[in-house]
Enzyme design. Structure first.
Site, PDB file in Angstrom:
ATOM      1  N   GLU A 189      -6.344   0.738 -10.052  1.00 34.16           N
ATOM      2  CA  GLU A 189      -7.275  -0.125  -9.329  1.00 34.16           C
ATOM      3  C   GLU A 189      -8.737   0.177  -9.639  1.00 34.16           C
ATOM      4  O   GLU A 189      -9.512  -0.750  -9.900  1.00 34.16           O
ATOM      5  CB  GLU A 189      -7.006  -0.054  -7.824  1.00 34.16           C
ATOM      6  CG  GLU A 189      -5.718  -0.749  -7.377  1.00 34.16           C
ATOM      7  CD  GLU A 189      -4.470   0.100  -7.541  1.00 34.16           C
ATOM      8  OE1 GLU A 189      -4.597   1.265  -7.991  1.00 34.16           O
ATOM      9  OE2 GLU A 189      -3.368  -0.374  -7.228  1.00 34.16           O
ATOM     10  N   HIS A 209      -0.219  -0.033   4.256  1.00 35.14           N
ATOM     11  CA  HIS A 209      -0.044  -1.387   3.715  1.00 35.14           C
ATOM     12  C   HIS A 209      -0.281  -2.454   4.782  1.00 35.14           C
ATOM     13  O   HIS A 209       0.262  -3.548   4.689  1.00 35.14           O
ATOM     14  CB  HIS A 209       1.370  -1.555   3.137  1.00 35.14           C
ATOM     15  CG  HIS A 209       1.530  -1.043   1.743  1.00 35.14           C
ATOM     16  ND1 HIS A 209       1.348   0.278   1.404  1.00 35.14           N
ATOM     17  CD2 HIS A 209       1.869  -1.653   0.578  1.00 35.14           C
ATOM     18  CE1 HIS A 209       1.567   0.439   0.111  1.00 35.14           C
ATOM     19  NE2 HIS A 209       1.883  -0.715  -0.415  1.00 35.14           N
TER      20      HIS A 209
HETATM   21  C1  LIG Z   1      -2.406   2.427  -5.456  1.00 35.03           C
HETATM   22  C2  LIG Z   1      -1.276   1.489  -5.398  1.00 35.03           C
HETATM   23  N1  LIG Z   1      -1.251   0.448  -6.217  1.00 35.03           N
HETATM   24  C3  LIG Z   1      -0.233  -0.428  -6.205  1.00 35.03           C
HETATM   25  C4  LIG Z   1       0.807  -0.255  -5.331  1.00 35.03           C
HETATM   26  C5  LIG Z   1       1.961  -1.248  -5.278  1.00 35.03           C
HETATM   27  N2  LIG Z   1       3.140  -0.602  -5.865  1.00 35.03           N
HETATM   28  C6  LIG Z   1       4.065   0.017  -5.120  1.00 35.03           C
HETATM   29  S1  LIG Z   1       5.237   0.746  -6.041  1.00 35.03           S
HETATM   30  C7  LIG Z   1       4.525   0.219  -7.474  1.00 35.03           C
HETATM   31  C8  LIG Z   1       5.140   0.540  -8.784  1.00 35.03           C
HETATM   32  C9  LIG Z   1       5.219   2.023  -8.988  1.00 35.03           C
HETATM   33  O1  LIG Z   1       5.811   2.273 -10.204  1.00 35.03           O
HETATM   34  P1  LIG Z   1       6.274   3.739 -10.565  1.00 35.03           P
HETATM   35  O2  LIG Z   1       5.159   4.678 -10.309  1.00 35.03           O
HETATM   36  O3  LIG Z   1       6.824   3.703 -11.937  1.00 35.03           O
HETATM   37  O4  LIG Z   1       7.401   4.062  -9.503  1.00 35.03           O
HETATM   38  P2  LIG Z   1       8.820   3.378  -9.331  1.00 35.03           P
HETATM   39  O5  LIG Z   1       8.661   2.277  -8.353  1.00 35.03           O
HETATM   40  O6  LIG Z   1       9.261   2.910 -10.655  1.00 35.03           O
HETATM   41  O7  LIG Z   1       9.683   4.466  -8.796  1.00 35.03           O
HETATM   42  C10 LIG Z   1       3.380  -0.507  -7.212  1.00 35.03           C
HETATM   43  C11 LIG Z   1       2.516  -1.122  -8.240  1.00 35.03           C
HETATM   44  C12 LIG Z   1       0.741   0.847  -4.459  1.00 35.03           C
HETATM   45  N3  LIG Z   1       1.673   1.061  -3.532  1.00 35.03           N
HETATM   46  N4  LIG Z   1      -0.286   1.717  -4.527  1.00 35.03           N
END
Ligand SMILES: Cc1ncc(C[n+]2csc(CCOP(=O)(O)OP(=O)(O)O)c2C)c(N)n1
Ligand SMILES: Cc1ncc(C[n+]2csc(CCOP(=O)(O)OP(=O)(O)O)c2C)c(N)n1
Ligand SMILES: [Mg+2]
Ligand SMILES: [Mg+2]
Lengths: 334, 332, 332, 334
Positions: B60, B129
């Site tokens: 972000e 959230h």
């Molecule tokens: C700072 C932030 N940006 C965006 C999100 C929305 N979000 C939640 S999970 C996720 C994907 C995370 O991917 P990864 O780190 O690979 O974990 P996975 O879900 O694959 O276990 C996103 C973009 C968030 N919760 N926090």
């Protein structure tokens, strides 16, 4: 380590992996039957990562977890009942229902909490390692995060400090190939391990579906970290079976059913480990089936308990805002 | 008039402005094929391609900073911040850079940028959230802040935001994405700084932002049954704030409640209430009341979450007290 | 009583608490050998060593996050943020993590952490090194916010902050580091949530935060010459806020001005004014007036910077208007 | 490139380096004589970096600058008069006195501005490169920052995106060995270049005191970036002669006078280049001295002009908060 001990270890690892899978199956069912508030992110498919790592830790060692945190929580020793209560927002939950799935924490077992900010716990984990250093404790902290979280600048900031100060922290990147609806290649340039190495941090890429490989490597690194040889970085190659969250059901636009089937059929960490246990004569099929059934029954009972359990009283709403104020909203008398 | 959802309204606004001006692009996480987790942007990448609907890594501060630089050099980015709670991550780029660049450069550099994000609790999304953080950015000079209260408003304000040469933050209520409202087929814009009198009334003024406009309208319905005539006003933008309309109403009704979904303390309600108190003091029969979200992190448990935000019943109850002159005693 | 500077007072508070509790440590940029650019921490590394006075890389989000985790696991960090303007960089760790951890964990985890930073313009440091951003953190439940107005206050509030089990943000005025005040040799603490009546008065209440307390006192001097008796109150902490003391004064004098160095809009003055209006409305002879910093980024040019913040003359002028009943006309 | 052109290039590079040094000497004097409001950070010693790089850029190319930004500003083409006016808070300054030293910008020459947030312009530079891409322009952007700024997470976030999208941006790390009062080794683990390489970005370490080396490398990289082969990363080894800022005078507690003397005597970019110009017969001593004098006179005149110039009218205080509102504080009529 004696044979006997190993056997116990192996069976405990198996049990913990099945417990995670079973927990998630129940959580998913709760969602699908509209009994669970909100959304949740399933750990199914990644069990060998949490279990392989947490089985290398002591109860006093710390972990930080993620939005996909049920697996870490179970693996670090949490009980089904308090977990389901938390997922349902009940008073007996680990966080009295205030945290829910994305903030579940279990400080009695050293789980400093799931985190709904991607990458948000990287500083916390590094700080827990700092505490061990400052107070002369031998705790090691493992920081779990996803491949997607490697895009957050915070990771580089804290790796730099951990490396400069040789903090006892292990950064465990669960690379499940996706962040939400995007493939890792599209959001991660270069090499994830090399990014840690550039800070002088020893990094390893591991098969995250092989609980023994994960566990063996982690044991070594944890011991080295205790001796001040940390930090370390692990990239664990794994896969999530469900969608990004329980509501992500039609997902063929970003990944194929074939790909999912391949991982499930050919690389499932539980199936793999189970075959190995049987082949090695560590456990018989009957024994394993009995264990599976027992865990299922435990989970069912915990779900039932949680469904029937009480919500927190409304008076709790302004409790725990501050440690020293029972009700934060009770204004000073006018 | 046709009815469309708030999602569709935002989507249309973006599509129209992107057709109109090729410098406009969208940047954020999972905005392209996925069309965001809320599916607000579905279809845009098909029309405008991945060069203009840009999926980013989960970074972000990074993509916000990138957007500031892009805006300074001739494009018009619309930054998609998936949850309003992530605004903390981009505060430096938003408040130290975007908000101040025009001023610090003595008017020579502009940052025509829109930050689209959301607010709103009661979605069982817990403390990280569910926040409504518009007060934070409203405090920072150089930013404009829009708070659409319906699909119609969302479309008109978004189009104005995109054409504005300043950084604008738009907070959509994430619980309203599927709410429908009449939205004309023809193009329209809603100017900033012009409050909307949603309903005229005689006895009391209810000022609501974002979805709190609906809460105020529902409260007005309840009050109407009791013969209390409430005026409901939607400021639409809290920066710039249309003081004139608010003050005229306050002077007319002599009683005001300000309702907002941000935490009450040090938030939006205090500012609006103060401006009215300052400038309509001698017309008021009672203090301006404020109803914000409780000053607590948003709890996950449904049993707790629902009581943290203002409700129509709660607003109506306060309004009755004001009408009955009860605040005199409450104040002792 | 001996007089020491605000710098020395902070330094003493830290040294005393570090001697008392070995879990206390300081972390930030150039805090060790350099003792910070303001030299506030000089000498501490010599006494406590680099393990407890920790120089970091220029990574504010990183060391703030580290401090949160350290606090959760048994230490008591004092985070040094060199300029209050950098708070934007650490908002996520401060507001999403530190502020909410106790609540989200249902009371099981604590974050006993102090964030020391500063505020204050007129130092010719321009828009990114002159902001007074305390309103932003005061809006977030879970944080306490202290605003010392003298060396004495700085010492007593810092010691209380370090012993508090919650995250506390302390804003020192960077222009006051060399200002001296009487500070006892003996140990003392100043409780949070207890406003300080700096000067009793009859006719009007001036509420000031941080260095604005001095501005209010100077204004009170000016007013005294004209026979106007002003009461000056320093809330000391804006979270928790000692409403009782403020209200009692407002009810006594019937006229109030709130003075604060943050931007006026959507800031601290609106909250304090609103609470007084709400609860002392029927005692007030005039609206509570507010004087914050101008709603502009802080300009570099001395010719402009000095007029952006409240001055004694300005406060006195507003007070005179209030006394003369002029606000009635101003309100039309 | 013909001999003739080269000669002109060389002389312009020399001139620009001397202009920077002269500017800084005057700024320092203004500070010491209490004629300048606030503090400022001297670029003296690092001239070959700004000049070597900016001489490889077109006027339409963009740069982002830092708190130590006078050098970049001069090198990208700014005039003394508007610069001194800005440093003194005068109306005729590049930013009408509103920005001052730490925010000086000169958009007419593509300087998007100094920045008082360490690392704060990394996103901006990457965004400028994004614009070039989106609008089909051939501009390249250079992002200047210090070694200390490599600790900011933002850098890794934007390098990742720049690498994924092959943006025409060059990250230029001015490694002057210190961030404020701390040596780089104490705050940077591992290798700075390797950090960029881990994202798949081509990185080069260069002698930042050798203007020709800097210029030659930058020319190549700029051309490659224009063709879509970017991004690139440069680590320029250099040194600041003054303290961190003009007020940082007693600095032996963090660095020795010997060290400073060694850099000044043996590695000064201007002395080195001047000798080379003379040796190669590109310019005679007289010619060079005349140039130096002319620049000094220019600077003196500009300082005098700026000292006498007007401050902005107080009515400007709430101008330029928004583009479309003349006076931000003029409230809607009540
Ligand atoms: C700072 C932030 N940006 C965006 C999100 C929305 N979000 C939640 S999970 C996720 C994907 C995370 O991917 P990864 O780190 O690979 O974990 P996975 O879900 O694959 O276990 C996103 C973009 C968030 N919760 N926090
Ligand atoms: C985000 C942020 N943190 C801290 C500071 C204070 N500060 C100003 S310059 C500086 C050192 C920067 O070092 P480096 O990047 O190496 O640049 P140099 O001064 O050596 O040119 C610091 C810490 C700041 N301005 N911004
Ligand atoms: Mg992932
Ligand atoms: Mg440096």
């Amino acid at each position: 380590m004696t044979k006997k001990t190993n056997t116990e270890d192996y069976l405990r690892m198996y049990r913990q992996m099945v417990r995670i899978r079973t927990f998630e199956d129940n959580a998913n069912k709760l969602y699908l039957s509209a009994k669970m508030p909100g959304l949740t992110h399933m750990y199914s498919g990644e069990e060998a990562v949490a279990v392989g790592i947490c089985e290398a830790l002591k109860v006093t060692d710390k972990i930080t977890s993620t939005h996909r945190g049920h697996g870490h929580c179970v693996a670090k020793g949490a009980a089904f009942r308090e977990m389901f209560c938390e997922l349902l927002g009940k008073e007996e939950g680990y966080c009295r229902g205030k945290g829910g799935s994305m903030h579940i924490a279990d400080q009695s077992n050293g789980n400093l909490g799931a985190n709904a900010i991607v990458g948000g716990s990287m500083g916390i984990a590094t700080g827990a390692a700092f505490t061990a250093r400052l107070l002369g404790k031998e705790d090691v902290t493992v920081c779990f995060f996803g491949d997607g979280a490697t895009a957050q600048g915070l990771m580089y900031e804290v790796m730099n400090m951990a490396a400069l100060w040789h903090l006892p922290v292990i950064y465990a990147c669960e690379n499940n190939g996706y962040s939400e609806y995007t493939r890792t290649e599209e959001i991660a340039a270069g090499s994830i391990c090399a990014r840690a190495e550039a800070f002088g941090i020893e990094a390893h890429q591991v098969d995250g579906q092989d609980v023994l490989a994960v566990n063996a490597l982690t044991r070594t690194l944890v011991e080295r970290a205790r001796k001040g040889e940390g930090p370390f970085f692990l990239e664990l190659m794994t896969y999530r079976y469900h969608g990004h969250h329980v509501g992500d059901i039609n997902r063929e636009y970003y990944r194929s059913k074939d790909e999912e089937k391949d991982w499930k059929d050919n690389r499932d960490p539980i199936i793999r480990f189970r075959s190995w246990l049987v082949e090695e004569g560590i456990a018989g099929e009957d024994e394993i089936e009995a264990m599976n059934e027992e865990i299922k029954a435990d989970a069912t009972a915990a779900v039932e308990y949680a469904l029937a359990a009480r919500y927190p009283d409304v008076s709790e709403v302004d409790m725990h805002v501050y440690t020293d104020v029972t009700h934060a909203l009770a204004r000073s008398p006018a | 008039m046709r009815q469309i959802t708030l999602s569709q309204a935002v989507n249309e606004a973006l599509a129209e402005e992107m057709r109109r001006d090729e410098r406009v692009f969208i940047i954020g996480e999972d905005v392209a094929e996925a069309g965001t987790p809320f599916k607000v942007l579905s279809g845009l990448v098909e029309e405008f391609g991945t060069a203009r609907v840009v999926d980013t890594p989960i970074a972000e501060p990074g993509f916000m900073g990138l957007a500031v630089g892009a805006a300074m050099t001739g494009t018009r980015p619309v930054v998609d911040l998936m949850f309003g709670d992530f605004i903390y991550l981009i505060m430096d780029q938003l408040c130290n850079q975007a908000a101040k660049t025009h001023y610090m450069s003595g008017g020579k550099l502009n940052v025509p940028l829109v930050l689209r994000t959301n607010l709103g609790a009661t979605r069982r999304s817990a403390a990280q959230h569910s926040q409504s953080l518009h007060a934070l950015v409203a405090h920072i000079p150089g930013l404009k802040v829009a708070m659409p209260s319906s699909a119609y408003e969302a479309k008109g304000l978004m189009k104005t935001a995109i054409r504005d040469d300043n950084p604008v933050v738009i907070f959509e209520d994430k619980l309203m994405y599927n709410d429908k409202a009449p939205v004309p087929e023809e193009e329209f814009l809603i100017p900033f700084g012009a409050a909307n009198i949603k309903r005229e009334g005689r006895d009391i003024t209810l000022i609501g932002t974002s979805s709190m406009v609906q809460v105020c309208e529902a409260a007005a319905d309840l009050l109407a049954q009791e013969g209390i005539s409430a005026e409901v006003i939607d400021p639409r933008t809290i920066v710039p704030l249309d003081e004139a309309t608010l003050l005229a109403s306050a002077r007319k009704t002599s009683r005001v409640i300000v309702v907002d979904e941000g935490h009450q303390s040090y938030g939006v309600t205090g500012e609006i209430a103060s401006r009215i108190n300052e400038q309509a003091f001698y017309h008021l029969d009672a203090p301006v009341l404020r109803m914000g979200a409780m000053d607590v992190p948003v709890p996950f448990s449904p049993a707790l979450e629902d009581i943290t935000v203002p409700t129509p019943e709660g607003v109506a109850a306060q309004a009755r007290k004001l009408m009955a002159g009860e605040m005199i005693h409450a104040a002792e």
